[in-house]
Design an enzyme around this catalytic site. Sequence first.
Site, mmCIF file in Angstrom:
data_model
loop_
_atom_site.group_PDB
_atom_site.id
_atom_site.type_symbol
_atom_site.label_atom_id
_atom_site.label_comp_id
_atom_site.label_asym_id
_atom_site.label_seq_id
_atom_site.Cartn_x
_atom_site.Cartn_y
_atom_site.Cartn_z
ATOM 1 N N CYS A 165 -4.142 -0.908 -2.042
ATOM 2 C CA CYS A 165 -4.203 0.554 -2.187
ATOM 3 C C CYS A 165 -5.218 0.819 -3.285
ATOM 4 O O CYS A 165 -5.093 0.273 -4.391
ATOM 5 C CB CYS A 165 -2.812 1.064 -2.583
ATOM 6 N N GLU A 176 -6.119 8.308 11.720
ATOM 7 C CA GLU A 176 -4.693 8.338 12.062
ATOM 8 C C GLU A 176 -4.448 8.989 13.426
ATOM 9 O O GLU A 176 -3.441 8.717 14.075
ATOM 10 C CB GLU A 176 -3.885 9.017 10.943
ATOM 11 N N CYS A 219 -11.937 3.154 1.070
ATOM 12 C CA CYS A 219 -10.607 3.633 1.473
ATOM 13 C C CYS A 219 -10.139 2.683 2.560
ATOM 14 O O CYS A 219 -10.914 2.322 3.455
ATOM 15 C CB CYS A 219 -10.679 5.058 1.996
ATOM 16 N N ASP A 236 0.877 -1.176 0.000
ATOM 17 C CA ASP A 236 0.000 0.000 0.000
ATOM 18 C C ASP A 236 0.912 1.222 0.000
ATOM 19 O O ASP A 236 2.104 1.118 0.264
ATOM 20 C CB ASP A 236 -0.890 -0.008 1.260
ATOM 21 N N SER A 237 0.328 2.382 -0.259
ATOM 22 C CA SER A 237 1.125 3.611 -0.206
ATOM 23 C C SER A 237 1.433 4.020 1.242
ATOM 24 O O SER A 237 2.245 4.902 1.470
ATOM 25 C CB SER A 237 0.389 4.745 -0.924
ATOM 26 N N HIS A 263 -8.527 3.005 5.119
ATOM 27 C CA HIS A 263 -8.627 3.467 6.508
ATOM 28 C C HIS A 263 -10.031 3.286 7.097
ATOM 29 O O HIS A 263 -10.196 3.255 8.310
ATOM 30 C CB HIS A 263 -8.303 4.964 6.606
#
Lengths: 268, 268
Positions: free
Chosen positions: A73, A152, A184, A10-11, A186
């Site tokens: 990703c 995050e 996404c 993933d990035s 996240h």
Amino acid sequence: MDNRPIGIFDSGVGGLTVMREVMEQLPYENIIYLGDTARIPYGSKSDQTIKKYANQCSSFLMSKDVKTIVIACNTASSIALENVQNNFDLPVLGVIDPGARSAAQVTENKKIGVIGTIATINSNAYQQKIMEYLYDAEVIGIPCPLFVPIVEEGWEYSNIAELTAEKYLDELIEHEVDTLVLGCTHYPILRYTIRKVVGQNVKLVNPAFETARDLKRLLEENNMLNEHFDKARYEYYASDAPERLRRIGGNFLKKEIDNLYEIAIDKL
Amino acid sequence: MDNRPIGIFDSGVGGLTVMREVMEQLPYENIIYLGDTARIPYGSKSDQTIKKYANQCSSFLMSKDVKTIVIACNTASSIALENVQNNFDLPVLGVIDPGARSAAQVTENKKIGVIGTIATINSNAYQQKIMEYLYDAEVIGIPCPLFVPIVEEGWEYSNIAELTAEKYLDELIEHEVDTLVLGCTHYPILRYTIRKVVGQNVKLVNPAFETARDLKRLLEENNMLNEHFDKARYEYYASDAPERLRRIGGNFLKKEIDNLYEIAIDKL
């Protein structure tokens, strides 16, 4: 049988939600995770650059002798999947197709919401793929740029998270979508908050879960499962700031991140 | 007298808060603004790359025959200012020094808070510069990663903004800082919400305002002001997604963005 590890990249840290699902569904598989944190975000880069990065990440994983590659990703999956599949002689999976297919299968009223970063929603990748599976679906994409920093920060259960989710998801509720794709990597961390806001009648599709399921089926059908039922080994690589991956990533993985190494991805 | 325009660049739209202050303090000056939106954010790039980008942006502005350059980007100011000053034969200003100097001047208890992006706070640029001016200052840096997306969504007066500001600024209030540096070009948009949270006794330092003041002094002292008291001309350039700059930037500038052009910055 094939005892080599699975490679996931993933990035950044987001792909750890995909790794988490793979760990749950394939508990005996060894996994190598690469977060290309030096070059995050991919979403604002050109197609050519994203393909180059995805191929570099794949080359790195190949150097670790992986048996499959999962592009965890959304941006790289939508732009570079075919290119990586053509360049490497092993099975390569992305996250868009499993998520889109599941959404098309579970919807009843054919009204589907997709949430993601600005780049993912603007790329129309999920929207187009869903309509390949269900041509008359009505798909509404909503970019939710606050969700990534909320996750995050570890604020996924805060009133800030809930108010933000209400603000973003209001339009989807008004449109009476019955299915919502967490587009996404996240966002699965926010699923309880999102569930609270959209209610029990909206089906949440987690592409990370669907991708792990596809991967499991692929390994089973091709007789590629690990035959050793030992404790699986996990290794993590970051192209920048490994300590940040360890700190934030632990919350994604619900597990301590050991065996973490920094690599110079553009020197490969 | 010097009728050439002032050049301002940033990695994105944030530098428009600096342009706004320059427009207010120097209303007769023509301005060329460049947002290097294709390569945002600079904060996660290496020093070498940031220097390269800053020099490319400066070269572009030079091609528009500017008389001074303002680096309206905290990352580029802290990493590349000296390099750009050495490479180009004109006055070049950054935003860190004016902000840090002002904070050191206005504090009474020598307890200063600095808020910014993760990259800016981790770089310690403001913290170090403040202590050059006031060696025994106690400087506390707090990264506020939600503030940029809140501003870009236009949510600066929302309850989400206020709750987020409370969460981030609590520690600074407890430490009884009497001065707070808005160390990110987006944050002046949030100043009313920040003011509400920190109260009337904390002095807010806006580096955009201080930089414009330094620029005005520089032009006056060197006899470089525009002698034509006509309506100033403003031109905007973006290296990607100019429409996004127009849409979001209007809120930064409190003014319509016309004369907007897209350029290929890495082809220069």
